[in-house]
Each structure stands twice: as structure tokens, then as C-alpha cells.
Design an enzyme around this catalytic site. Structure first.
Site, mmCIF file in Angstrom:
data_model
loop_
_atom_site.group_PDB
_atom_site.id
_atom_site.type_symbol
_atom_site.label_atom_id
_atom_site.label_comp_id
_atom_site.label_asym_id
_atom_site.label_seq_id
_atom_site.Cartn_x
_atom_site.Cartn_y
_atom_site.Cartn_z
ATOM 1 N N ARG A 9 23.728 38.127 43.064
ATOM 2 C CA ARG A 9 24.260 39.431 42.643
ATOM 3 C C ARG A 9 23.197 40.126 41.805
ATOM 4 N NH1 ARG A 9 30.448 39.055 42.691
ATOM 5 N NH2 ARG A 9 30.625 37.832 44.602
ATOM 6 N N GLU B 247 23.158 41.907 39.460
ATOM 7 C CA GLU B 247 23.900 42.391 38.285
ATOM 8 C C GLU B 247 22.946 43.010 37.283
ATOM 9 O OE1 GLU B 247 27.090 42.156 37.906
ATOM 10 O OE2 GLU B 247 27.792 40.439 39.104
ATOM 11 N N ARG C 282 28.654 36.099 30.725
ATOM 12 C CA ARG C 282 29.356 35.513 31.876
ATOM 13 C C ARG C 282 28.835 35.943 33.241
ATOM 14 N NH1 ARG C 282 34.963 37.958 32.912
ATOM 15 N NH2 ARG C 282 34.513 40.168 32.998
ATOM 16 N N HIS C 283 27.711 36.661 33.251
ATOM 17 C CA HIS C 283 27.140 37.076 34.537
ATOM 18 C C HIS C 283 25.762 36.471 34.754
ATOM 19 C CE1 HIS C 283 30.139 40.322 34.086
ATOM 20 N NE2 HIS C 283 30.197 40.213 35.406
ATOM 21 N N GLU D 38 38.051 35.540 33.914
ATOM 22 C CA GLU D 38 38.279 35.326 35.352
ATOM 23 C C GLU D 38 37.334 34.259 35.883
ATOM 24 O OE1 GLU D 38 37.328 38.794 37.844
ATOM 25 O OE2 GLU D 38 36.686 37.266 39.290
ATOM 26 N N SER E 148 38.597 34.855 42.304
ATOM 27 C CA SER E 148 39.410 35.904 42.895
ATOM 28 C C SER E 148 39.729 35.483 44.315
ATOM 29 C CB SER E 148 38.729 37.262 42.803
ATOM 30 O OG SER E 148 37.767 37.368 43.783
ATOM 31 N N ARG F 143 31.123 29.540 35.759
ATOM 32 C CA ARG F 143 32.178 30.046 34.857
ATOM 33 C C ARG F 143 33.180 28.945 34.538
ATOM 34 N NH1 ARG F 143 33.745 36.209 36.131
ATOM 35 N NH2 ARG F 143 31.636 37.023 35.940
HETATM 36 O O1 4AD Z 1 35.365 38.125 42.233
HETATM 37 P P1 4AD Z 1 34.250 37.875 43.206
HETATM 38 O O2 4AD Z 1 33.224 38.921 43.316
HETATM 39 O O3 4AD Z 1 34.976 37.614 44.594
HETATM 40 C C1 4AD Z 1 34.347 37.329 45.758
HETATM 41 O O4 4AD Z 1 33.182 37.084 45.902
HETATM 42 C C2 4AD Z 1 35.309 37.209 46.884
HETATM 43 N N1 4AD Z 1 34.598 37.235 48.158
HETATM 44 C C3 4AD Z 1 36.031 35.907 46.741
HETATM 45 C C4 4AD Z 1 37.176 35.787 47.616
HETATM 46 O O5 4AD Z 1 37.250 34.853 48.400
HETATM 47 N N2 4AD Z 1 38.116 36.678 47.456
HETATM 48 O O6 4AD Z 1 33.557 36.494 42.854
HETATM 49 C C5 4AD Z 1 34.283 35.274 42.840
HETATM 50 C C6 4AD Z 1 34.026 34.539 41.535
HETATM 51 C C7 4AD Z 1 34.478 35.288 40.291
HETATM 52 O O7 4AD Z 1 35.819 35.102 40.029
HETATM 53 C C8 4AD Z 1 33.591 34.659 39.231
HETATM 54 O O8 4AD Z 1 34.120 33.415 38.811
HETATM 55 C C9 4AD Z 1 32.311 34.398 39.973
HETATM 56 O O9 4AD Z 1 32.624 34.368 41.358
HETATM 57 N N3 4AD Z 1 31.313 35.447 39.714
HETATM 58 C C10 4AD Z 1 30.214 35.268 38.959
HETATM 59 N N4 4AD Z 1 29.753 34.198 38.278
HETATM 60 C C11 4AD Z 1 28.587 34.329 37.616
HETATM 61 N N5 4AD Z 1 27.853 35.460 37.612
HETATM 62 C C12 4AD Z 1 28.263 36.555 38.284
HETATM 63 N N6 4AD Z 1 27.521 37.624 38.309
HETATM 64 C C13 4AD Z 1 29.495 36.494 38.999
HETATM 65 N N7 4AD Z 1 30.187 37.361 39.769
HETATM 66 C C14 4AD Z 1 31.289 36.704 40.196
#
Ligand code: 4AD
Length: 462
Positions: free
Chosen positions: A234, A236, A242-243, A385, A388, A436
Site C-alpha cells: 500500500r 500509504e 498502524r500503517h 480494526e 475487513s 496489526r
Molecule cells: O481493510 P482492507 O483494506 O481490506 C481489504 O484489503 C479487503 N480486500 C479485505 C477483504 O477481504 N474484504 O485491509 C484488510 C486488513 C485491515 O483490516 C488491516 O488489518 C490491514 O489489512 N491493513 C493494514 N495493515 C498494515 N498497514 C496498512 N497500511 C494496512 N492497510 C490495511
């Protein structure tokens, strides 16, 4: 050969050969004829006594800390422990000592400083002594030293257990492990920023922000239940606790028979089993983390609490926190809700379901009875979170409509869209952020502590 962690009373009298790291050496007598050496292997430490020869004692005292050595000796009951060692019943009475790999005399950080317990700091402070604190950046710049500290060793053992249990739990429920591509032609997760790079033949590639589209295509192809543990990228721009720009995702996708709660059943079944496993089988590791970074044990219910998004909003409202009812929860609101749920239901782990459709990606299934909401959920651990998930749209016409509403160029996801035209079962899935889970289960302050070599907007090495 002996493993330090396996030495106990039953080993007394045995002759052993051990290779380990010399983490400290002390003089045992004024004449320097006796020395004590603290030997470490991973998270285990044992006291070694060198009393046979003055020359050997002097050699031990001259070794730079962190050098790797061989000792040969006899296991005996521990006579006089000089410091805390994890093997507390026995010691090794050394007959021979060899140095295998000499450490530099001065290390960029001392392992002792990097691994001090919260109690040591508190005691020193009470005595007016200021112990050196090793900052996060310094630690991350020197992983080969930082990793040697007990808490860090423990964190990665716990991380391994979480991943291992995930594979085990899903495999035992007929999910099969798959590997989706990380080099893809377009974005795979609307809303998340993407890394682009030069591919072959003038093409631009993206690093996958999730296995989302491909794991669904595996379901379209009849694999029925799939999971993946893989890297997620990502771009980001958020420098938060947490990212990360690269993290490990534990994803699953499955056919649904009646209701998307079947997906929630897998999620909470797994986590309840995982928490129990960690608490019962990772005690030493959890204690090591707790000594350096004290945390409260996690509270969870055997039947995981499921709260609707509307109920969550209502709780926040009653507590005086205003939230956009058809939007998403921001970090503050999530934390507040975590606190309210803890007070009311005595749990740090819960599922919040039925999010407003507008807050979810294009592939999310709207609620049949009220399409302003969606068949989706997030999962929270200590107010943050970690997951998801949702039911996905499997009807090609509705999917095409949602793609258009989100302004997505359908040519960029042509084969994904096409996959739904050949008959697709209703399905859903979820994505877990592994770092996380580690961070929050262990009550750590920063997600970087749960990544061996973290990548964030500032950090691309080591
Ligand atoms: O919420 P996210 O973006 O959901 C998806 O990727 C969906 N495709 C998942 C699905 O099957 N619906 O990311 C899923 C999880 C988040 O809840 C979080 O725990 C983690 O990935 N996450 C990160 N962890 C660390 N750094 C980041 N930048 C993150 N972004 C998301």
C-alpha cells in the site's frame, strides 16, 4: 549437542556441548581464577561456570559481548545464580571454551540496553539513575542486534504462531492455500494507494494492494474455499502507528450458502481458538513481551460479540461522540467504540457488521432489505480494526453497475468482470492484517515492532 532451553534437573551429570552467544561475563574471584559466563540461545539463557583454569577464565572475561562460543562441560545443579537466566535450576561447569565468531568490541547498541525490562527502568528511576533508552529508529537500523532481545524474539515467535494457526484452522475446514500474483496490471483495492513500477515491453505494473480480485476469481473457478498468506503493498502516505507500506495479509474467500455471517463464523471461530492457543502455549513469549512492554491481557468472549454498525453509532452518540451515520468510523471513533464495548460487554474483540454501502469498496454486496447498507463487517481488537470482510457481488449486472458508480475503468478489470459471466456462487471473504493482530494482541505501541524489516513512507531499508 544440547539446546539451552532443554536443560533441566534431568540433565544434571550429563556432559554437553553447547553453542551460544556470550552475553555477559563476570569475574568470580579476586584472583580472576573463576569466571561466570551467561550463554544465550534464542530466548534461553544459562549460567556457565569456568573454574577449571585461570587461563580459560581470563579468556572468557576478554571475549567481547555477543561473541558466539562453544562450551563443553557438565550440567550441575545451579549453585549461586549471579543474574536472571531463563534456565534457573542448572548451570554448566565448563571444561572447554572456544570462540566461534568474535563480535566487534563496541556494538552500535548494547543488547542489554535494548532489552531492559520495564521493572529495571522503574527501579533505576526510583534510585535516581537514568538508564539509556534505545529509540525505535536506532533499533530498526540495527536489526541484527535488536532481534536478539527477549521481547523482540518473543514477538516474532508469537507472529509465527498466528500465521501457523491461520493456515491450520482454514486447512482443517477445507480451505486450500493459493498464491495470487503480486505484480498486477491495475489497482486491486479501490481507496488504497498503489505502487507503480516499470514492467516489460513498455507496460506499467502495480504491486497488489490485496489478493481481492484474484481470490474471487479462484472462487469463480470453482475452488470453493481458498486462503492466502501473502505480502500486500500500500503506497500509504500515513505515518501512523498502524500503517505500513508492506505488510502480511491473511486472506480468505469462500462460497456462502445462506448468509454472510457464515464468513463471520470462520473469523470468530479462528480467533477464539487462536487466543486460547496463544494464552496456553506461548506463555514464555508473552511474559517476555510483558516484561519489556507491559500490557493488559486481552479480554474476549467465547461467543464473539456481533454488533451492528447502527448499534455502534448509537453507542457512540449516547457517549457524546458524533459520527456521520452513513460514513465510515475514523480512528478516534473506532477507539472510543472499543472502549465503550469493553465497558459494556467486557471484551476487546468484536465484530461490527452492516456498514453503510458508501463506506465499502465496489465489490461489496448491498443489503437485500436496505441497499444503503452492505453485507459487510470489520473486526476490532483493543479498539483498532484488524479485519475487513464482506459478501461480494456475484451478479454480473449489479457488479457492472457498481463499477460504473465508482468511476472505475472496466477495461482495467476486464477478466475479473468476465469471470462472473459463467455462473458464480454467492461468496464472501475477509482480509486480516497480520502485523496489526500481533501489535494489538501484544498491546504494542507501534506496528513497526511487529515487522522484521518494516517499510513505511520513510523507511526502505534495511
Ligand atoms: O481493510 P482492507 O483494506 O481490506 C481489504 O484489503 C479487503 N480486500 C479485505 C477483504 O477481504 N474484504 O485491509 C484488510 C486488513 C485491515 O483490516 C488491516 O488489518 C490491514 O489489512 N491493513 C493494514 N495493515 C498494515 N498497514 C496498512 N497500511 C494496512 N492497510 C490495511
Amino acid at each position: 549437542w544440547a539446546e539451552i532451553g532443554h536443560l533441566d534437573r534431568a540433565s544434571v551429570g550429563r556432559s554437553v556441548l553447547v553453542r551460544g552467544t556470550a552475553q555477559a561475563a563476570y569475574c568470580g574471584s579476586k584472583t580472576k581464577k573463576v569466571a561466570f559466563l551467561e550463554l544465550r540461545q534464542g530466548m534461553s539463557t544459562v549460567q556457565c561456570v569456568l573454574a577449571g583454569s585461570a587461563q580459560m577464565a581470563l579468556f572468557a572475561l576478554s571475549l567481547p559481548k555477543e561473541s558466539v562460543v562453544f562450551v563443553e562441560g557438565a550440567v550441575a545443579l545451579l549453585d549461586k545464580p549471579l543474574r536472571y537466566t531463563t534456565v534457573q535450576e542448572v548451570e554448566i561447569q565448563v571444561r572447554k571454551l572456544y570462540c566461534v565468531s568474535r563480535a566487534k568490541p563496541k556494538l552500535p547498541i548494547s543488547v542489554e540496553d535494548a532489552g531492559r525490562s520495564a521493572e529495571e527502568f522503574a527501579m533505576a528511576e526510583a534510585n535516581g539513575v537514568q538508564l539509556p533508552r534505545v529509540g525505535q529508529d536506532t533499533r530498526l537500523n540495527h536489526p541484527a542486534i535488536n532481534l536478539r532481545t527477549p521481547a523482540v524474539q518473543a514477538i516474532f515467535r508469537i507472529k509465527h504462531q498466528i500465521e501457523h494457526k491461520f493456515r491450520e484452522y482454514l486447512s482443517s475446514r477445507d480451505f486450500i492455500g493459493i498464491h495470487t500474483p503480486k505484480l498486477i496490471s491495475g489497482s486491486s483495492e479501490g481507496g488504497a494507494a498503489v505502487f507503480k513500477l516499470e514492467y516489460k515491453n513498455g507496460k506499467t505494473a502495480c504491486l497488489a494492494q490485496s489478493p481481492q480480485l484474484h481470490k474471487q476469481m479462484a472462487i469463480c473457478g470453482g475452488l470453493r474455499r481458498v486462503f492466502e498468506v501473502g505480502h500486500i503493498f500500500r503506497a500509504e502516505d500515513s505515518n501512523t502507528h498502524r500503517h505500513l507500506c508492506e505488510f502480511v495479509g491473511m486472506d480468505a474467500e469462500m462460497e456462502i450458502m445462506r448468509h454472510y455471517f457464515e464468513v463471520c463464523d470462520i473469523v470468530d471461530g479462528f480467533f477464539v481458538e487462536l487466543f486460547r492457543h496463544l494464552n496456553e502455549n506461548c506463555r514464555t513469549a508473552l511474559e517476555a513481551v510483558n516484561r519489556q512492554y507491559p500490557f493488559e491481557p486481552l479480554k474476549y468472549l467465547e461467543n464473539t460479540l456481533r454488533l451492528s454498525y447502527e448499534e455502534g453509532i448509537q453507542m457512540l452518540k449516547e457517549a457524546g461522540t458524533e459520527v456521520e451515520p452513513m460514513g465510515d468510523l475514523n480512528t478516534e471513533a473506532e477507539r472510543k467504540l472499543g472502549q465503550l464495548v469493553r465497558e459494556k460487554y467486557d471484551t476487546d474483540f468484536f465484530i461490527l457488521y452492516r456498514y453503510p454501502l458508501a463506506a465499502r469498496p465496489f465489490y461489496t454486496m448491498p443489503c437485500y432489505e436496505n441497499p444503503a447498507y452492505s453485507n459487510s463487517f470489520d473486526v476490532f481488537l483493543r479498539g483498532e480494526e484488524i479485519i475487513s470482510g464482506a459478501q461480494r457481488i456475484h451478479e454480473p449486472e449489479l457488479l457492472a453497475k457498481r463499477v460504473a458508480e465508482h468511476g472505475i475503468d472496466k477495461s482495467s478489470i476486464k477478466s475479473y468482470l468476465e469471470s462472473f459471466s459463467y455462473g458464480t456462487p454467492p461468496h464472501g471473504g475477509f482480509g486480516i492484517g497480520l502485523e496489526r493482530v500481533v501489535k494489538l494482541f501484544c498491546g504494542l505501541d507501534d506496528i513497526r515492532m511487529a515487522s522484521l524489516f518494516p517499510r513505511d513512507p520513510q523507511r526502505l531499508s534495511p
